[in-house]
Design a protein around this motif. Structure first.
Motif, PDB file in Angstrom:
ATOM      1  N   ASN A   4       0.702  -1.169   0.097  1.00 21.25           N
ATOM      2  CA  ASN A   4      -0.009   0.076   0.055  1.00 21.25           C
ATOM      3  C   ASN A   4       0.952   1.249  -0.083  1.00 21.25           C
ATOM      4  OD1 ASN A   4      -1.633   2.175   0.779  1.00 21.25           O
ATOM      5  ND2 ASN A   4      -3.248   0.675   1.585  1.00 21.25           N
ATOM      6  N   LYS A   5       0.844   1.971  -1.087  1.00 18.66           N
ATOM      7  CA  LYS A   5       1.875   3.159  -1.170  1.00 18.66           C
ATOM      8  C   LYS A   5       1.528   4.305  -0.183  1.00 18.66           C
ATOM      9  CE  LYS A   5      -1.047   5.583  -4.871  1.00 18.66           C
ATOM     10  NZ  LYS A   5      -0.685   5.995  -6.339  1.00 18.66           N
ATOM     11  N   TRP A   6       0.047   4.494   0.283  1.00 10.98           N
ATOM     12  CA  TRP A   6      -0.213   5.516   1.042  1.00 10.98           C
ATOM     13  C   TRP A   6       0.342   5.065   2.407  1.00 10.98           C
ATOM     14  CZ3 TRP A   6      -1.137   9.728  -0.954  1.00 10.98           C
ATOM     15  CH2 TRP A   6      -1.887   9.843  -2.185  1.00 10.98           C
ATOM     16  N   LYS A   7       0.059   3.782   2.962  1.00  5.99           N
ATOM     17  CA  LYS A   7       0.765   3.140   4.188  1.00  5.99           C
ATOM     18  C   LYS A   7       2.110   3.573   4.307  1.00  5.99           C
ATOM     19  CE  LYS A   7       0.457  -0.605   7.280  1.00  5.99           C
ATOM     20  NZ  LYS A   7      -0.093  -1.967   7.319  1.00  5.99           N
ATOM     21  N   MET A   8       3.003   3.165   2.943  1.00 10.05           N
ATOM     22  CA  MET A   8       4.434   3.427   2.898  1.00 10.05           C
ATOM     23  C   MET A   8       4.745   4.940   3.222  1.00 10.05           C
ATOM     24  SD  MET A   8       7.094   2.426  -0.028  1.00 10.05           S
ATOM     25  CE  MET A   8       6.692   0.684   0.165  1.00 10.05           C
ATOM     26  N   ILE A   9       4.023   5.506   2.425  1.00  7.61           N
ATOM     27  CA  ILE A   9       4.045   7.260   2.393  1.00  7.61           C
ATOM     28  C   ILE A   9       4.010   7.804   4.128  1.00  7.61           C
ATOM     29  CG2 ILE A   9       3.197   9.581   1.924  1.00  7.61           C
ATOM     30  CD1 ILE A   9       2.751   8.494  -0.641  1.00  7.61           C
ATOM     31  N   LYS A  10       2.839   7.090   4.774  1.00 10.49           N
ATOM     32  CA  LYS A  10       2.720   7.494   6.211  1.00 10.49           C
ATOM     33  C   LYS A  10       3.911   7.248   6.972  1.00 10.49           C
ATOM     34  CE  LYS A  10      -2.409   7.418   5.917  1.00 10.49           C
ATOM     35  NZ  LYS A  10      -3.545   6.694   6.569  1.00 10.49           N
ATOM     36  N   ALA A  18       9.702  11.774  13.343  1.00 11.39           N
ATOM     37  CA  ALA A  18      10.436  11.169  14.463  1.00 11.39           C
ATOM     38  C   ALA A  18      11.830  11.443  14.617  1.00 11.39           C
ATOM     39  CB  ALA A  18      10.113   9.713  14.762  1.00 11.39           C
ATOM     40  N   PHE A  19      12.628  11.601  13.519  1.00 14.92           N
ATOM     41  CA  PHE A  19      13.929  11.933  13.527  1.00 14.92           C
ATOM     42  C   PHE A  19      14.226  13.428  13.695  1.00 14.92           C
ATOM     43  CE2 PHE A  19      17.429  13.749  10.923  1.00 14.92           C
ATOM     44  CZ  PHE A  19      18.685  13.083  11.516  1.00 14.92           C
ATOM     45  N   LEU A  20      13.494  14.286  13.305  1.00 19.59           N
ATOM     46  CA  LEU A  20      13.301  15.470  13.435  1.00 19.59           C
ATOM     47  C   LEU A  20      13.054  15.973  14.931  1.00 19.59           C
ATOM     48  CD1 LEU A  20      11.535  17.174  10.209  1.00 19.59           C
ATOM     49  CD2 LEU A  20      13.888  16.942  10.686  1.00 19.59           C
ATOM     50  N   ILE A  21      12.165  15.305  15.640  1.00 23.49           N
ATOM     51  CA  ILE A  21      12.090  15.365  16.935  1.00 23.49           C
ATOM     52  C   ILE A  21      13.128  14.976  17.811  1.00 23.49           C
ATOM     53  CG2 ILE A  21      10.387  15.052  18.804  1.00 23.49           C
ATOM     54  CD1 ILE A  21       8.374  14.978  16.794  1.00 23.49           C
ATOM     55  N   SER A  23      16.297  14.032  16.939  1.00 24.01           N
ATOM     56  CA  SER A  23      17.653  14.285  16.648  1.00 24.01           C
ATOM     57  C   SER A  23      18.246  15.447  17.558  1.00 24.01           C
ATOM     58  CB  SER A  23      18.068  14.590  15.289  1.00 24.01           C
ATOM     59  OG  SER A  23      16.930  15.771  14.841  1.00 24.01           O
ATOM     60  N   PRO A  24      17.611  16.368  18.148  1.00 21.86           N
ATOM     61  CA  PRO A  24      18.136  17.455  18.870  1.00 21.86           C
ATOM     62  C   PRO A  24      18.298  17.047  20.381  1.00 21.86           C
ATOM     63  CG  PRO A  24      16.179  18.354  17.728  1.00 21.86           C
ATOM     64  CD  PRO A  24      16.236  16.979  17.376  1.00 21.86           C
ATOM     65  N   ILE A  25      17.374  16.210  20.641  1.00 21.80           N
ATOM     66  CA  ILE A  25      17.421  15.608  22.018  1.00 21.80           C
ATOM     67  C   ILE A  25      18.754  14.663  22.193  1.00 21.80           C
ATOM     68  CG2 ILE A  25      16.421  14.239  23.764  1.00 21.80           C
ATOM     69  CD1 ILE A  25      13.783  14.937  22.666  1.00 21.80           C
ATOM     70  N   LEU A  26      18.871  13.932  21.096  1.00 23.68           N
ATOM     71  CA  LEU A  26      20.004  12.888  20.886  1.00 23.68           C
ATOM     72  C   LEU A  26      21.266  13.618  21.063  1.00 23.68           C
ATOM     73  CD1 LEU A  26      21.352  10.034  20.837  1.00 23.68           C
ATOM     74  CD2 LEU A  26      20.784  10.331  18.283  1.00 23.68           C
ATOM     75  N   TRP A  27      21.239  14.848  20.207  1.00 21.88           N
ATOM     76  CA  TRP A  27      22.661  15.607  20.219  1.00 21.88           C
ATOM     77  C   TRP A  27      22.920  16.135  21.632  1.00 21.88           C
ATOM     78  CZ3 TRP A  27      25.874  16.769  15.982  1.00 21.88           C
ATOM     79  CH2 TRP A  27      26.819  17.914  16.104  1.00 21.88           C
ATOM     80  N   ILE A  28      21.822  16.702  22.439  1.00 16.40           N
ATOM     81  CA  ILE A  28      22.173  17.126  23.693  1.00 16.40           C
ATOM     82  C   ILE A  28      22.665  15.981  24.503  1.00 16.40           C
ATOM     83  CG2 ILE A  28      21.014  18.164  25.656  1.00 16.40           C
ATOM     84  CD1 ILE A  28      19.127  19.642  23.994  1.00 16.40           C
ATOM     85  N   VAL A  29      22.109  14.921  24.620  1.00 18.20           N
ATOM     86  CA  VAL A  29      22.388  13.672  25.477  1.00 18.20           C
ATOM     87  C   VAL A  29      24.059  13.381  25.215  1.00 18.20           C
ATOM     88  CG1 VAL A  29      22.182  11.260  26.095  1.00 18.20           C
ATOM     89  CG2 VAL A  29      20.087  12.958  25.571  1.00 18.20           C
ATOM     90  N   LEU A  30      24.326  13.295  23.760  1.00 22.01           N
ATOM     91  CA  LEU A  30      25.754  13.023  23.746  1.00 22.01           C
ATOM     92  C   LEU A  30      26.557  14.008  23.903  1.00 22.01           C
ATOM     93  CD1 LEU A  30      25.059  11.253  20.266  1.00 22.01           C
ATOM     94  CD2 LEU A  30      25.321   9.987  22.209  1.00 22.01           C
ATOM     95  N   SER A  31      26.156  15.325  23.757  1.00 21.63           N
ATOM     96  CA  SER A  31      26.900  16.514  23.889  1.00 21.63           C
ATOM     97  C   SER A  31      27.330  16.514  25.670  1.00 21.63           C
ATOM     98  CB  SER A  31      26.425  17.797  23.472  1.00 21.63           C
ATOM     99  OG  SER A  31      26.249  17.702  22.182  1.00 21.63           O
TER     100      SER A  31
END
Length: 273
Positions: A4-10, A18-21, A23-31
Motif C-alpha cells: 500500500n503506497k499510502w501506508k508506505m508514505i505515512k 520522529a527523526f526531526l524531533i 535528533s536535537p534530544i540525542l545531540w544534547i544527550v551525547l554532547s
C-alpha cells in the motif's frame, strides 16, 4: 505481496518527523558526555567521553537547589490546578446556575492578553502583599493561567461521561460530592492525567514571572539557574547540556507513568446494556 503506497508514505513521513524531533534530544544527550574540545565539533559521535560536566553541574553550580525549588513549584502547581480544575469543571459542565453560558464564554479571557503585559501590575501587587521571593506567588500565577484552559479542556471529558450516571446515582440518594468522587472521577482518568501533565510542564518551564518575582538563590527554579549557567559572555556548553538532560528526565518519567491513560477509553464499561 502488494504494498500500500499510502501506508508506505505515512511510514516515511512518520520516520522523518520522529527523526526531526529526536535528533536535537540525542545531540544534547551525547554532547553532555563529550569533552569540552569535542562539543562544538559538528559531528554526532565523539573521540572521547567524560562525566565531568555532570560532576561540575552538581559541585560548581546551584543546580540541585534549583531542582528542589522546581519540584516544589511543579508539584504545588499541579495539586492546586487539579483541585481547582476538577471542582470548577464539575460545576460548569454538570450543574445549572444563572450565567452558566456566560461563564463558559469568558473562561478563556485570560489568554486574550499576553502574560508579559502583566509583569508590572503583578509585581506591584505581589510586593504590596509581601509575596515576592516566594514560590507560592509563582504557584498562584501558574494556576491563574493554567486553570481556565484546563477547565475548557475538561469539557470533552465530562461530556463523554453520560449524564444518566449522575441521575441514577442521585435517585439512589448520592449527593454531589459522592457523585463526583465515586462515579465521575474514576471515568476521568485520561482528563485528569492531561491536566496533571500540562500543569507540571507549564510550571516546570515557566520563566517570565519566576525571573521577576524570585530573587534569592534558594528559590530560583531550573529555567533561571540554567540561564545563569549559560553565562552572560561565555556559554558553558558541557554543563548546559548536562543540565538540559537532567531537566528533561522528570517530564519523561511523568509521561512514562501517566501517559498510558491517554489511550484508555473514558467510559469503557460504564454503561452496560
Amino acid at each position: 505481496m502488494r504494498i500500500n503506497k499510502w501506508k508506505m508514505i505515512k511510514w516515511i513521513v512518520g520516520l522523518i518527523v520522529a527523526f526531526l524531533i529526536a535528533s536535537p534530544i540525542l545531540w544534547i544527550v551525547l554532547s553532555s558526555f563529550k569533552t569540552a574540545d569535542q562539543i562544538l565539533i559538528p559531528r554526532l559521535w565523539s573521540d572521547s567521553w567524560t562525566f565531568r560536566h555532570y560532576r561540575e553541574l552538581f559541585t560548581d553550580t546551584p543546580y540541585l537547589m534549583a531542582l528542589q525549588a522546581s519540584l516544589k513549584l511543579a508539584l504545588g502547581t499541579t495539586a492546586a490546578a487539579l483541585l481547582i480544575v476538577i471542582s470548577a469543571s464539575y460545576a460548569v459542565y454538570r450543574m445549572e446556575f444563572p450565567g452558566k453560558k456566560l461563564v463558559q464564554k469568558i473562561m478563556l479571557i485570560t489568554y486574550v492578553f499576553p502574560g508579559i503585559l502583566l509583569i508590572v501590575p503583578v509585581y506591584d501587587t505581589m510586593s504590596r502583599i509581601g509575596m515576592t521571593d516566594r514560590l507560592m506567588s509563582i504557584v498562584i500565577m501558574n494556576v491563574t493561567f493554567i486553570a481556565p484552559f484546563c477547565v475548557w479542556l475538561m469539557r470533552g471529558f465530562f461530556k463523554a461521561v453520560p449524564i444518566t450516571l449522575d441521575e441514577s446515582a442521585a435517585l439512589d440518594g448520592a449527593g454531589s460530592f459522592r457523585i463526583l468522587f465515586s462515579i465521575i472521577l474514576p471515568l476521568l482518568k485520561p482528563g485528569i492525567a492531561t491536566v496533571a501533565i500540562y500543569s507540571f510542564i507549564m510550571s516546570w518551564t515557566e520563566f517570565t514571572f519566576s525571573s521577576m518575582l524570585l530573587s534569592s538563590e534558594v528559590n530560583r527554579t531550573l529555567p533561571i539557574t540554567m540561564n545563569a549557567i549559560m553565562g552572560q559572555y561565555t556559554v558553558r556548553w558541557g554543563q548546559t547540556a548536562a543540565g538540559g538532560v537532567l531537566t528533561l528526565l522528570p517530564v519523561i518519567l511523568l509521561f512514562a507513568f501517566v501517559g498510558k491513560y491517554f489511550i484508555k477509553g473514558l467510559t469503557e464499561g460504564a454503561i452496560k446494556e
